[in-house]
Design an enzyme around this catalytic site. Structure first.
Site, PDB file in Angstrom:
ATOM      1  N   ASN A 175       0.881  -1.174   0.000  1.00  0.00           N
ATOM      2  CA  ASN A 175       0.000   0.000   0.000  1.00  0.00           C
ATOM      3  C   ASN A 175       0.916   1.221   0.000  1.00  0.00           C
ATOM      4  OD1 ASN A 175      -1.853   2.022   0.428  1.00  0.00           O
ATOM      5  ND2 ASN A 175      -2.377   1.402   2.539  1.00  0.00           N
ATOM      6  N   TRP A 176       0.973   1.849  -1.177  1.00  0.00           N
ATOM      7  CA  TRP A 176       1.924   2.952  -1.296  1.00  0.00           C
ATOM      8  C   TRP A 176       1.465   4.185  -0.523  1.00  0.00           C
ATOM      9  CZ3 TRP A 176       3.457   2.909  -7.272  1.00  0.00           C
ATOM     10  CH2 TRP A 176       4.228   1.735  -7.513  1.00  0.00           C
ATOM     11  N   LYS A 177       0.188   4.264  -0.207  1.00  0.00           N
ATOM     12  CA  LYS A 177      -0.402   5.425   0.464  1.00  0.00           C
ATOM     13  C   LYS A 177      -0.159   6.678  -0.391  1.00  0.00           C
ATOM     14  CE  LYS A 177      -0.148   3.102   4.887  1.00  0.00           C
ATOM     15  NZ  LYS A 177       0.066   3.132   6.323  1.00  0.00           N
ATOM     16  N   HIS A 233      -9.367   1.201   5.370  1.00  0.00           N
ATOM     17  CA  HIS A 233      -8.071   1.431   6.027  1.00  0.00           C
ATOM     18  C   HIS A 233      -8.269   2.377   7.206  1.00  0.00           C
ATOM     19  CE1 HIS A 233      -3.907   2.485   6.752  1.00  0.00           C
ATOM     20  NE2 HIS A 233      -3.573   1.400   6.044  1.00  0.00           N
ATOM     21  N   GLU A 278      -6.586   4.764   8.226  1.00  0.00           N
ATOM     22  CA  GLU A 278      -6.346   6.186   7.929  1.00  0.00           C
ATOM     23  C   GLU A 278      -7.578   6.801   7.279  1.00  0.00           C
ATOM     24  OE1 GLU A 278      -2.724   5.361   5.813  1.00  0.00           O
ATOM     25  OE2 GLU A 278      -1.771   4.830   7.715  1.00  0.00           O
ATOM     26  N   GLU A 316      -5.024  -4.817  10.848  1.00  0.00           N
ATOM     27  CA  GLU A 316      -3.972  -3.828  11.084  1.00  0.00           C
ATOM     28  C   GLU A 316      -4.201  -3.152  12.431  1.00  0.00           C
ATOM     29  OE1 GLU A 316      -2.422  -2.586   6.813  1.00  0.00           O
ATOM     30  OE2 GLU A 316      -3.862  -1.164   7.637  1.00  0.00           O
ATOM     31  N   GLY A 328       3.001   2.119  10.924  1.00  0.00           N
ATOM     32  CA  GLY A 328       4.001   3.157  10.714  1.00  0.00           C
ATOM     33  C   GLY A 328       4.690   3.600  11.989  1.00  0.00           C
ATOM     34  N   SER A 336       3.843  -2.235  10.472  1.00  0.00           N
ATOM     35  CA  SER A 336       5.300  -2.311  10.649  1.00  0.00           C
ATOM     36  C   SER A 336       5.864  -3.692  10.309  1.00  0.00           C
ATOM     37  CB  SER A 336       5.690  -1.912  12.075  1.00  0.00           C
ATOM     38  OG  SER A 336       5.325  -0.563  12.300  1.00  0.00           O
ATOM     39  N   GLY A 366       2.985  -1.231   4.288  1.00  0.00           N
ATOM     40  CA  GLY A 366       3.005   0.209   4.002  1.00  0.00           C
ATOM     41  C   GLY A 366       4.401   0.666   3.638  1.00  0.00           C
ATOM     42  N   GLY A 367       5.099   1.183   4.642  1.00  0.00           N
ATOM     43  CA  GLY A 367       6.424   1.766   4.418  1.00  0.00           C
ATOM     44  C   GLY A 367       7.372   0.858   3.657  1.00  0.00           C
TER      45      GLY A 367
HETATM   46  O1  LIG Z   1      -1.547  -0.529   4.749  1.00  0.00           O
HETATM   47  C1  LIG Z   1      -0.534  -0.748   5.384  1.00  0.00           C
HETATM   48  C2  LIG Z   1      -0.446  -0.536   6.762  1.00  0.00           C
HETATM   49  O2  LIG Z   1      -1.044   0.652   7.125  1.00  0.00           O
HETATM   50  C3  LIG Z   1       0.899  -0.791   7.391  1.00  0.00           C
HETATM   51  O3  LIG Z   1       1.709   0.270   7.248  1.00  0.00           O
HETATM   52  P1  LIG Z   1       3.245   0.118   7.730  1.00  0.00           P
HETATM   53  O4  LIG Z   1       3.757  -1.165   7.160  1.00  0.00           O
HETATM   54  O5  LIG Z   1       3.931   1.331   7.255  1.00  0.00           O
HETATM   55  O6  LIG Z   1       3.165   0.060   9.209  1.00  0.00           O
END
Ligand SMILES: O=C[C@H](O)COP(=O)(O)O
Length: 497
Positions: A253-255, A340, A342, A412, A418, A458, A479-480
């Site tokens: 998920n590039w966000k 999600h 967010e 999640e 994150g 994470s 994510g990251g």
């Molecule tokens: O969609 C992915 C998640 O929000 C996890 O994000 P993260 O791997 O940066 O913690």
């Protein structure tokens, strides 16, 4: 006394010490004086010829005051005979006199013989009669013999045919209620060995049987524990087997990161890396809307799936800035992330809005990666299960089982997104198992066994393997770490042995 065939009868000599005018003299049964001026002082019995040893021996009874030898009569009596034994009546405990008198009355009612055997003299016997109102007959027996028969003074013995059936001390005489039935019908009249058998039987019933039951229950408990362990082990094996059958997925998920060129470059790099080293799982990248069509063009759709990070809760129309599910689908994307944390937190997406989005996404042929998870306060209040269940129910529980087959779930924990904080593999498994159970309750076991549940929060190459190894974890939503090809591939490779 009955002497068995082939056995000789032993011979005893009983001597009696009598006193008259201050002079003491010994007599035997042969020369016992008829002159009543002689007063009994004491008696002694000695064995003069050995022979068959009967259950009761060294024993003779001379009636008082007549001096008639009734030993044979008493010992061979086929009925019951009670003998109240008191070597010295002058020292006898008289606190149970009433019970003794009742017992004598009982004997009278049922035709049983009763004698008080003592080695005491005339005066003492007479005093005892006066004192206790004793109506029972007395017999004179050697004091040593009496002392060896029963230690208590007085004691009670029940005889039948020369065999001692029972004995009681003066403090433990037969109770009133024991005397309600004839000896032939009650416990009192049973041979002591039979009573011992009964006692043994009671011990078996009251002690050994419960002990056996306890041991048996313990074995069952141990067995069932082992069975539960085996069952648990088998469950894990089965879960792992089922897991093998489920789709393993690593989705990125590039966000709101990467411009178009950066995104296309990353997609191109990833595509090449996975073309060179085929993944052991499904790989999906979810990008901002602006990337979708361009990224779709550089991906090998057989190896990497493409998804959006959101879609509108409206089908189409005047919704400035929105992108519909149908539009997402038209870019070549096959997936969409919905729910999600967010989007829920920053854009106010409620369960109802998400429900609309899910319906539209499914209606347009997109697979939905549906996110659920609790915030830190909820976990600290131990409400994570409740929260996650409500999220599932609020947006997915109106789906049919068939619609649900196009849902991928992503757990999640918001506190781990994150933040560098990862849920432990055990925490992840615990929640994934709970989610699967919840789905089983709603959509059935098959749907629960088939749905892939991804972990997000994470996740990195360093911890992916441990987390993915859990039976209910089917991959990750990254994510990251999805923004760098090497990191993302490192996580994808966690599925490799
Ligand atoms: O969609 C992915 C998640 O929000 C996890 O994000 P993260 O791997 O940066 O913690």
């Amino acid at each position: 006394m009955v002497v068995p065939e082939g056995e000789e009868e032993p011979e005893y000599l009983t001597t009696f010490v009598l006193e008259k005018d201050g002079v003491k003299k010994e007599f035997t049964t042969e020369d016992y004086p008829e002159d009543t001026a002689w007063h009994f002082v004491e008696s002694r019995t000695v064995l003069v010829k050995e022979g068959y040893v009967p259950p009761v021996h060294d024993f003779s009874i001379m009636t008082w005051p007549d001096g008639e030898d009734i030993t044979e009569q008493v010992l061979s009596d086929k009925g019951y005979t009670f003998l109240l034994i008191s070597p010295y009546l002058e020292f006898a405990d008289d606190s149970n006199i009433d019970r003794i008198n009742e017992l004598y009355d009982y004997c009278g009612e049922h035709g049983y013989a009763f004698y008080c055997l003592t080695a005491s003299g005339d005066d003492v016997i007479g005093r005892w009669q006066d004192l206790t109102g004793a109506d029972y007959p007395f017999g004179i027996t050697d004091e040593i013999t009496l002392k060896t028969i029963v230690r208590s003074n007085p004691g009670l013995v029940l005889l039948k045919e020369g065999t001692v059936y029972n004995k009681w001390s003066c403090n433990n005489l037969p109770k009133e209620e024991d005397l309600n039935v004839p000896l032939e019908d009650g416990e009192l009249g049973r041979l002591q060995s039979a009573s011992r058998m009964m006692t043994t039987l009671r011990v078996v019933l009251w002690f050994l049987v419960p002990l056996f039951v306890l041991v048996f229950a313990d074995r069952i408990w141990v067995g069932s524990k082992m069975y539960r362990r085996m069952k648990h082990k088998n469950r894990i094996i089965n879960l792992l087997k089922r897991k093998e059958m489920r789709k393993k997925i690593v989705a990125g998920n590039w966000k709101m990161n990467l411009n178009l060129q950066e995104g296309v470059a990353l997609a191109t790099e990833l595509n090449a890396a996975l073309a060179a080293d085929k993944p052991n799982c499904d790989v999906v990248i979810c990008t901002p809307f602006i990337h979708l069509a361009s990224v779709a063009a550089v991906l090998d759709a057989q190896t990497i799936g493409l998804g959006a990070e959101n879609c509108a809760d409206k089908e189409k129309g005047a919704y400035t800035g929105e992108v519909s599910a149908e539009m997402v689908k038209s870019t070549g994307a096959q997936y969409v992330i919905l729910g999600h944390s967010e989007r829920r937190a920053y854009y106010g997406e409620t369960a109802e809005i998400l429900k609309e989005k899910v319906n539209l996404a499914l209606a347009n042929g997109l697979k939905v990666i549906f996110c659920i998870g609790e915030v830190l306060e909820e976990r600290e209040a131990d409400k994570q299960n409740e929260v996650v269940k409500a999220q599932l129910a609020g947006s997915l529980f109106d789906l049919t089982a068939e619609q649900f087959s196009n849902i991928i779930l992503a757990y999640e924990p918001v506190w781990a997104i994150g933040t560098g904080k990862t849920a432990t593999a055990e925490q992840a498994e615990e929640m994934h198992a709970f989610i699967r159970t919840t789905i089983a309750e709603k959509f059935g076991v098959e749907a629960a066994e088939n749905v892939s549940i991804l972990y997000g929060g994470s996740c990195k190459p360093s911890n992916a393997k441990e987390i993915f190894a859990k039976p209910d974890v089917d991959g990750g939503l990254i994510g990251g770490a999805a923004l760098k090809c090497a990191d993302f591939k490192g996580i994808i490779d966690a599925w490799k042995a």
